[in-house]
Scaffold this motif. Structure first.
Motif, mmCIF file in Angstrom:
data_model
loop_
_atom_site.group_PDB
_atom_site.id
_atom_site.type_symbol
_atom_site.label_atom_id
_atom_site.label_comp_id
_atom_site.label_asym_id
_atom_site.label_seq_id
_atom_site.Cartn_x
_atom_site.Cartn_y
_atom_site.Cartn_z
ATOM 1 N N ALA A 28 45.767 43.382 39.407
ATOM 2 C CA ALA A 28 45.426 44.014 37.998
ATOM 3 C C ALA A 28 46.501 44.888 37.713
ATOM 4 O O ALA A 28 46.919 45.122 36.499
ATOM 5 C CB ALA A 28 44.094 44.605 38.157
ATOM 6 N N ARG A 29 47.141 45.770 38.250
ATOM 7 C CA ARG A 29 48.095 46.865 37.893
ATOM 8 C C ARG A 29 49.405 46.086 37.501
ATOM 9 O O ARG A 29 49.898 46.679 36.799
ATOM 10 C CB ARG A 29 48.437 47.764 39.123
ATOM 11 N N ALA A 30 49.726 44.912 38.099
ATOM 12 C CA ALA A 30 51.089 44.410 37.642
ATOM 13 C C ALA A 30 50.532 43.723 36.232
ATOM 14 O O ALA A 30 51.372 43.691 35.378
ATOM 15 C CB ALA A 30 51.246 43.116 38.646
ATOM 16 N N CYS A 31 49.404 43.219 36.363
ATOM 17 C CA CYS A 31 49.067 42.784 34.654
ATOM 18 C C CYS A 31 49.102 43.845 33.748
ATOM 19 O O CYS A 31 49.739 43.369 32.581
ATOM 20 C CB CYS A 31 47.647 42.161 34.690
ATOM 21 N N ASN A 32 48.678 44.894 34.082
ATOM 22 C CA ASN A 32 48.677 46.067 33.036
ATOM 23 C C ASN A 32 50.011 46.690 32.881
ATOM 24 O O ASN A 32 50.359 47.239 31.807
ATOM 25 C CB ASN A 32 47.732 47.229 33.651
ATOM 26 N N ALA A 33 51.031 46.304 33.670
ATOM 27 C CA ALA A 33 52.373 46.719 33.656
ATOM 28 C C ALA A 33 53.070 46.083 32.706
ATOM 29 O O ALA A 33 53.672 46.167 31.902
ATOM 30 C CB ALA A 33 53.174 46.908 35.035
ATOM 31 N N LEU A 107 40.712 45.211 34.323
ATOM 32 C CA LEU A 107 40.003 46.083 35.119
ATOM 33 C C LEU A 107 40.716 45.827 36.521
ATOM 34 O O LEU A 107 40.862 44.744 36.778
ATOM 35 C CB LEU A 107 38.779 46.000 34.903
ATOM 36 N N PRO A 108 40.063 46.581 37.473
ATOM 37 C CA PRO A 108 40.244 46.247 38.850
ATOM 38 C C PRO A 108 39.889 44.848 39.405
ATOM 39 O O PRO A 108 40.129 44.326 40.392
ATOM 40 C CB PRO A 108 40.120 47.509 39.505
ATOM 41 N N SER A 109 38.712 44.517 38.756
ATOM 42 C CA SER A 109 37.915 43.389 38.923
ATOM 43 C C SER A 109 38.313 42.033 38.479
ATOM 44 O O SER A 109 37.589 40.856 38.671
ATOM 45 C CB SER A 109 36.535 43.689 38.569
ATOM 46 N N ALA A 110 39.347 42.411 37.839
ATOM 47 C CA ALA A 110 40.208 41.227 37.037
ATOM 48 C C ALA A 110 40.549 39.824 38.211
ATOM 49 O O ALA A 110 40.808 40.200 39.011
ATOM 50 C CB ALA A 110 41.429 41.373 36.169
ATOM 51 N N PRO A 111 40.268 38.684 37.753
ATOM 52 C CA PRO A 111 40.442 37.420 38.552
ATOM 53 C C PRO A 111 41.975 37.641 39.077
ATOM 54 O O PRO A 111 42.999 37.916 38.397
ATOM 55 C CB PRO A 111 40.203 36.302 38.054
ATOM 56 N N VAL A 112 42.325 36.930 40.348
ATOM 57 C CA VAL A 112 43.636 36.846 40.757
ATOM 58 C C VAL A 112 44.108 35.156 40.887
ATOM 59 O O VAL A 112 43.170 34.596 41.416
ATOM 60 C CB VAL A 112 43.642 37.464 42.407
ATOM 61 N N LEU A 191 34.437 39.821 24.815
ATOM 62 C CA LEU A 191 35.510 39.624 25.664
ATOM 63 C C LEU A 191 35.112 39.401 26.904
ATOM 64 O O LEU A 191 34.091 39.789 27.304
ATOM 65 C CB LEU A 191 36.407 41.025 25.353
ATOM 66 N N PRO A 192 36.235 38.692 27.777
ATOM 67 C CA PRO A 192 35.778 38.492 29.144
ATOM 68 C C PRO A 192 35.504 40.054 29.773
ATOM 69 O O PRO A 192 36.101 40.977 29.531
ATOM 70 C CB PRO A 192 37.086 37.774 29.805
ATOM 71 N N GLU A 193 34.705 39.929 30.833
ATOM 72 C CA GLU A 193 34.217 41.400 31.323
ATOM 73 C C GLU A 193 35.331 42.225 31.990
ATOM 74 O O GLU A 193 35.216 43.286 32.260
ATOM 75 C CB GLU A 193 32.909 40.971 32.268
ATOM 76 N N TYR A 194 36.279 41.460 32.448
ATOM 77 C CA TYR A 194 37.501 42.082 32.974
ATOM 78 C C TYR A 194 38.516 42.500 32.233
ATOM 79 O O TYR A 194 39.470 43.252 32.729
ATOM 80 C CB TYR A 194 38.141 41.134 34.132
#
Length: 286
Positions: A28-33, A107-112, A191-194
């Motif tokens: 999730a942190r990589a996605c946010n970057a 969010l930290p709960s986002a899918p991988v 929106l999707p919950e994540y």
């Protein structure tokens, strides 16, 4: 095109659970970057994002490895396509026009997202990548499920949090047509919950100090496109009453509490309230 899915709940030990949670958080942190690049360039094409940011993400998140970085790029591209191109999205690019894109926050709960390099399935044994090496699980598949892996194209492999469990979702398609995010991922234009939309991208109608009854009435009167990104900001509210309100508003709107944000028109003669701090998350074709 016929899409089929298979979900497998993973039986994890506390150690396994912690390793999967660590992977999910870093993913999730990589996605946010990467998400600010989408906002600034208005580009969410996977190949273009890969050329722009792959090297930077590899340097910033060396533990993810090369393929998981590619999967994070895929996740941001896919989610951006969902948010900015789906007809039901309030942030459809056609509706935004020349306005800047909002910043998507995972969010930290986002899918991988996994792929054949980071997850393998053989003879009832499943092996998957984590930050601390491979995890292996014994799984029992029916003959019908095994046949899917042999006769259908495996399109996506997604690790999701299911309360206190992790589950793997395998999406298959019976022809070569590319799977695209669909409007079915929206629920009543939510929106999707994540995903959380950055508040600075939302029109500010003036955030005010409101009693609970008036706040609920105000939120109920807002269009769905504004309700879904409401953030609770009530200055001067006692802590106990505020806690009740943070539960009552999401329940009334049937939305994720982290997405709640109450707006008040500037014409209302009440002093502007101070912001209530909102915790932010530390979110290659498969």
């Amino acid at each position: 095109m016929n899409i089929h899915s298979l979900t497998i709940l993973l039986s994890t030990t506390p150690e396994h659970f912690a390793r999967l949670r660590s992977l999910q958080d870093m993913f999730a942190r990589a996605c946010n970057a990467l998400a600010p690049v989408v906002k600034d360039t208005k580009c969410w094409n996977r190949v273009a994002l890969h050329h722009m940011m792959y090297k930077t993400l590899r340097e910033q998140f060396p533990q993810l490895g090369s393929q998981m970085v590619c999967n994070a790029i895929y996740s941001v591209s896919r989610t951006s396509r969902l948010v900015f191109q789906s007809e039901q999205s309030p942030y459809n690019i056609q509706l935004l026009g020349d306005k800047p894109l909002p910043l998507l926050q995972f969010l930290p709960s986002a899918p991988v997202y996994f792929d054949r390099h980071t997850l393998s399935l053989k003879s009832g044994s499943l092996s998957m990548f984590t930050l601390d090496g491979r995890l292996r699980f014994e799984i029992n598949l029916s003959p019908e499920d095994l046949a899917r892996f042999k006769t259908m194209k495996l399109n996506e492999i997604i690790l999701k949090s299911v309360e206190d469990q992790f589950a793997l979702n395998f999406s298959f398609e019976s022809d070569s047509t590319q799977l695209k995010p669909s409007n079915s991922e929206f629920i009543d234009s939510q929106l999707p919950e994540y995903i959380v939309v950055d508040q600075t991208a939302i029109p500010n109608l003036g955030i005010q100090q409101l009693p609970q009854r008036e706040a609920l009435a105000l939120v109920s009167s807002l269009p769905n496109s504004q309700q879904q990104v409401i953030r609770l900001q009530l200055g001067g509210t006692p802590r106990g009453e505020l806690a009740q309100l943070t539960q009552a508003v999401p329940a009334a709107l049937q939305v994720n509490p982290i997405q709640i944000q109450i707006f008040r028109k500037q014409t209302h003669p009440i002093a502007k309230a101070s912001d209530m701090t909102q915790e932010q998350p530390s979110g290659d074709k498969l």
